[in-house]
Design a protein around this motif. Structure first.
Motif, PDB file in Angstrom:
ATOM      1  N   LYS A 170      -2.623  12.525  14.976  1.00 37.65           N
ATOM      2  CA  LYS A 170      -1.334  11.881  14.717  1.00 37.65           C
ATOM      3  C   LYS A 170      -1.126  11.529  13.246  1.00 37.65           C
ATOM      4  N   GLY A 171      -2.148  11.786  12.420  1.00 43.44           N
ATOM      5  CA  GLY A 171      -2.012  11.524  10.989  1.00 43.44           C
ATOM      6  C   GLY A 171      -2.241  10.090  10.588  1.00 43.44           C
ATOM      7  N   TRP A 172      -2.817   9.278  11.478  1.00 42.36           N
ATOM      8  CA  TRP A 172      -3.079   7.874  11.162  1.00 42.36           C
ATOM      9  C   TRP A 172      -4.438   7.683  10.487  1.00 42.36           C
ATOM     10  N   LEU A 173      -5.230   8.732  10.446  1.00 41.01           N
ATOM     11  CA  LEU A 173      -6.593   8.660   9.901  1.00 41.01           C
ATOM     12  C   LEU A 173      -6.897   9.993   9.223  1.00 41.01           C
TER      13      LEU A 173
ATOM     14  N   ASP B 179      -7.071   0.273  14.632  1.00 41.55           N
ATOM     15  CA  ASP B 179      -5.869  -0.554  14.558  1.00 41.55           C
ATOM     16  C   ASP B 179      -5.477  -0.801  13.101  1.00 41.55           C
ATOM     17  N   VAL B 180      -6.477  -1.056  12.266  1.00 36.45           N
ATOM     18  CA  VAL B 180      -6.226  -1.258  10.836  1.00 36.45           C
ATOM     19  C   VAL B 180      -5.652   0.016  10.210  1.00 36.45           C
ATOM     20  N   ALA B 181      -6.251   1.173  10.548  1.00 39.05           N
ATOM     21  CA  ALA B 181      -5.774   2.448   9.999  1.00 39.05           C
ATOM     22  C   ALA B 181      -4.306   2.692  10.381  1.00 39.05           C
ATOM     23  N   LYS B 182      -3.965   2.428  11.631  1.00 40.48           N
ATOM     24  CA  LYS B 182      -2.592   2.637  12.094  1.00 40.48           C
ATOM     25  C   LYS B 182      -1.630   1.703  11.362  1.00 40.48           C
ATOM     26  N   GLN B 183      -2.035   0.450  11.203  1.00 42.11           N
ATOM     27  CA  GLN B 183      -1.157  -0.503  10.511  1.00 42.11           C
ATOM     28  C   GLN B 183      -0.936  -0.111   9.053  1.00 42.11           C
ATOM     29  N   LEU B 184      -1.972   0.428   8.415  1.00 41.63           N
ATOM     30  CA  LEU B 184      -1.830   0.868   7.027  1.00 41.63           C
ATOM     31  C   LEU B 184      -0.851   2.040   6.932  1.00 41.63           C
ATOM     32  N   LYS B 185      -0.913   2.944   7.881  1.00 34.91           N
ATOM     33  CA  LYS B 185       0.034   4.066   7.898  1.00 34.91           C
ATOM     34  C   LYS B 185       1.458   3.577   8.145  1.00 34.91           C
ATOM     35  N   GLU B 186       1.586   2.580   9.008  1.00 35.10           N
ATOM     36  CA  GLU B 186       2.912   2.005   9.277  1.00 35.10           C
ATOM     37  C   GLU B 186       3.474   1.303   8.049  1.00 35.10           C
TER      38      GLU B 186
ATOM     39  N   ASN C 122       3.183   2.642   5.225  1.00 41.23           N
ATOM     40  CA  ASN C 122       3.464   3.800   4.356  1.00 41.23           C
ATOM     41  C   ASN C 122       2.338   4.116   3.377  1.00 41.23           C
ATOM     42  N   ALA C 123       1.084   3.825   3.768  1.00 39.19           N
ATOM     43  CA  ALA C 123      -0.043   4.288   2.963  1.00 39.19           C
ATOM     44  C   ALA C 123      -0.056   5.815   2.969  1.00 39.19           C
ATOM     45  N   LYS C 124      -0.477   6.409   1.868  1.00 45.32           N
ATOM     46  CA  LYS C 124      -0.477   7.878   1.756  1.00 45.32           C
ATOM     47  C   LYS C 124      -1.567   8.479   2.646  1.00 45.32           C
ATOM     48  N   ARG C 125      -2.829   8.116   2.388  1.00 45.11           N
ATOM     49  CA  ARG C 125      -3.953   8.591   3.199  1.00 45.11           C
ATOM     50  C   ARG C 125      -4.898   7.423   3.471  1.00 45.11           C
ATOM     51  N   VAL C 126      -5.560   7.474   4.629  1.00 44.43           N
ATOM     52  CA  VAL C 126      -6.493   6.409   5.018  1.00 44.43           C
ATOM     53  C   VAL C 126      -7.893   6.991   5.137  1.00 44.43           C
ATOM     54  N   PHE C 127      -8.816   6.469   4.317  1.00 44.85           N
ATOM     55  CA  PHE C 127     -10.212   6.884   4.352  1.00 44.85           C
ATOM     56  C   PHE C 127     -11.057   5.698   4.815  1.00 44.85           C
ATOM     57  N   VAL C 128     -11.854   5.914   5.845  1.00 47.86           N
ATOM     58  CA  VAL C 128     -12.714   4.861   6.382  1.00 47.86           C
ATOM     59  C   VAL C 128     -14.143   5.118   5.937  1.00 47.86           C
ATOM     60  N   CYS C 129     -14.770   4.120   5.308  1.00 51.90           N
ATOM     61  CA  CYS C 129     -16.166   4.225   4.876  1.00 51.90           C
ATOM     62  C   CYS C 129     -16.985   3.128   5.548  1.00 51.90           C
TER      63      CYS C 129
ATOM     64  N   VAL D 166       0.833  -1.205   0.000  1.00 54.98           N
ATOM     65  CA  VAL D 166       0.000   0.000   0.000  1.00 54.98           C
ATOM     66  C   VAL D 166       0.872   1.261   0.000  1.00 54.98           C
ATOM     67  N   GLU D 167       2.152   1.090  -0.090  1.00 61.73           N
ATOM     68  CA  GLU D 167       3.074   2.226   0.006  1.00 61.73           C
ATOM     69  C   GLU D 167       2.770   3.289  -1.046  1.00 61.73           C
TER      70      GLU D 167
END
Length: 389
Positions: free
Chosen positions: A323-326, A288-295, A297-304, A268-269
């Protein structure tokens, strides 16, 4: 107006009436859209004779469930519904409403809302031409199957509504739509807010690029796989998923606790990711999923998610956003949301009132709901606009 050709060739079953339980604001918004639809259709057809009750200034019927001092209640419809096609809208998650028991204030639970629904059905049975229940968040939908010595609440509730004379049950993103097998002789329609999600996301994130190099769809667990597969297929992008690793030697609050979320899928980098699911309850798993995606190196995380319940409050979501994780949380307006949520900078609403009005209109004309259920054409049209920017 949607599906106008179908409606022009058909007649309504009976005059529409809408009763609202725990969702007055949504019902009024749906009512305004429906009034507009009907006026447009009458003008388009240039009818000399309009069916009685077809075009009204409002379709809402006033009703209430007052309580005795003991907390016992009764259903009361304040005007005639005889011969009407009655749509009872209920939000079983609206805990903001309350009632008094022996001088003590009690907040309405899903059980209370379901009892009030049955009271209004009882008040209308034998009078309304047809009774339809619009229950976006399906009551007891998460208790849809039985293992060992457990109750089977959702199936029992649906059977009870069926036995009371309800013809159609309309819901959105049911936790497991196979529960409709408990009422095989009744109408059960399950709709999805896919188009509304995309529309809201694209509007709130103007620089979103919908292609395989820049976007990826994520399923937060095994249960959300079908939603994520559909989303990724129609957008033509890759999909990944997490699965929950549980400790089966321990039980906490009736469940085996989650030890970790393991990821399956391509990198997902550098990509925007959309995490899709039916609901945010406490939100722990989603965060937890959002944080792991950021770890990763995902650019942005959108939750629907269709329903934003936030049963543990918003503090953790605020923290993860800071913290920029979401980056965004998108939910529909199909259930009660606390006023504070609507003010959060990361929150985006996917408005479902127009879609709901279309569904009521179609069912009232007794024609196929498949055109209004399938949003493929609208999604493809929206993607063409996005890609041509």
């Amino acid at each position: 107006m949607p599906n106008i050709e179908l409606l022009e060739k058909s007649m309504p079953v009976a005059p529409i009436r809408i009763a609202a339980l725990g969702c007055r604001e949504l019902a009024e918004e749906v009512d305004r859209k429906l009034v507009k639809f009907r006026k447009e259709l009458v003008e388009r057809k240039q009818l000399s004779a309009i069916p009685q009750g077809y075009s009204e200034e409002s379709f809402i019927v006033e009703c209430e469930c007052p309580r005795f001092g003991t907390g016992e209640g009764k259903g009361y419809i304040k005007e005639s519904v005889r011969g009407t096609d009655l749509y009872i809208m209920v939000d079983v998650t609206n805990y903001s409403e309350s009632y008094t028991v022996c001088g003590h204030e009690n907040h309405m639970s899903p059980d209370n809302h379901f009892q009030d629904l049955k009271r209004i059905i009882s008040a209308a049975t034998g009078k309304a031409h047809r009774i339809n229940v619009i229950m976006p968040f399906l009551y007891e939908g998460r208790q849809h199957r039985r293992t060992k010595r457990e109750s089977l609440d959702c199936a029992l509730a649906l059977r009870e509504l069926s036995d009371m004379g309800v013809s159609n049950i309309i819901t959105f993103d049911a936790h497991d739509p196979r529960v409709q097998n408990s009422i095989p002789l009744n109408g059960f329609d399950n709709f999805f807010p896919t188009y509304q999600f995309l529309k809201a996301l694209i509007k709130s994130v103007p620089d979103l690029r919908v292609d395989n190099d820049h976007l990826m769809i994520i399923s937060p667990d095994e249960g959300a796989m079908s939603r994520a597969v559909y989303f990724s297929n129609i957008l033509g992008v890759d999909m990944g998923m997490f699965y929950k690793r549980r400790d089966y030697s321990t039980i906490v609050n009736g469940k085996n606790p989650i030890v970790a979320h393991e990821f399956l899928g391509d990198s997902v980098e550098g990509k925007d990711v959309v995490v899709i699911d039916d609901m945010i309850s406490s939100g722990g798993s989603m965060l937890d999923v959002a944080k792991q995606l950021k770890e990763r190196n995902a650019k942005r995380v959108f939750v629907c998610t269709t329903y934003g319940l936030f049963t543990d409050g918003l503090d953790k979501f605020d923290e993860y956003y800071e913290k920029g994780w979401l980056d965004r949380v998108i939910t529909t307006n199909l259930n009660y949301r606390i006023p504070e949520l609507l003010e959060r900078p990361y929150y985006v609403e996917a408005n479902m009132s127009k879609y709901l009005a279309s569904i009521i209109d179609i069912i009232n004309h007794d024609v196929s709901v498949e055109k209004v259920r399938s949003s493929n054409e609208k999604i493809m049209s929206l993607m063409e606009k996005v890609n041509s920017r």
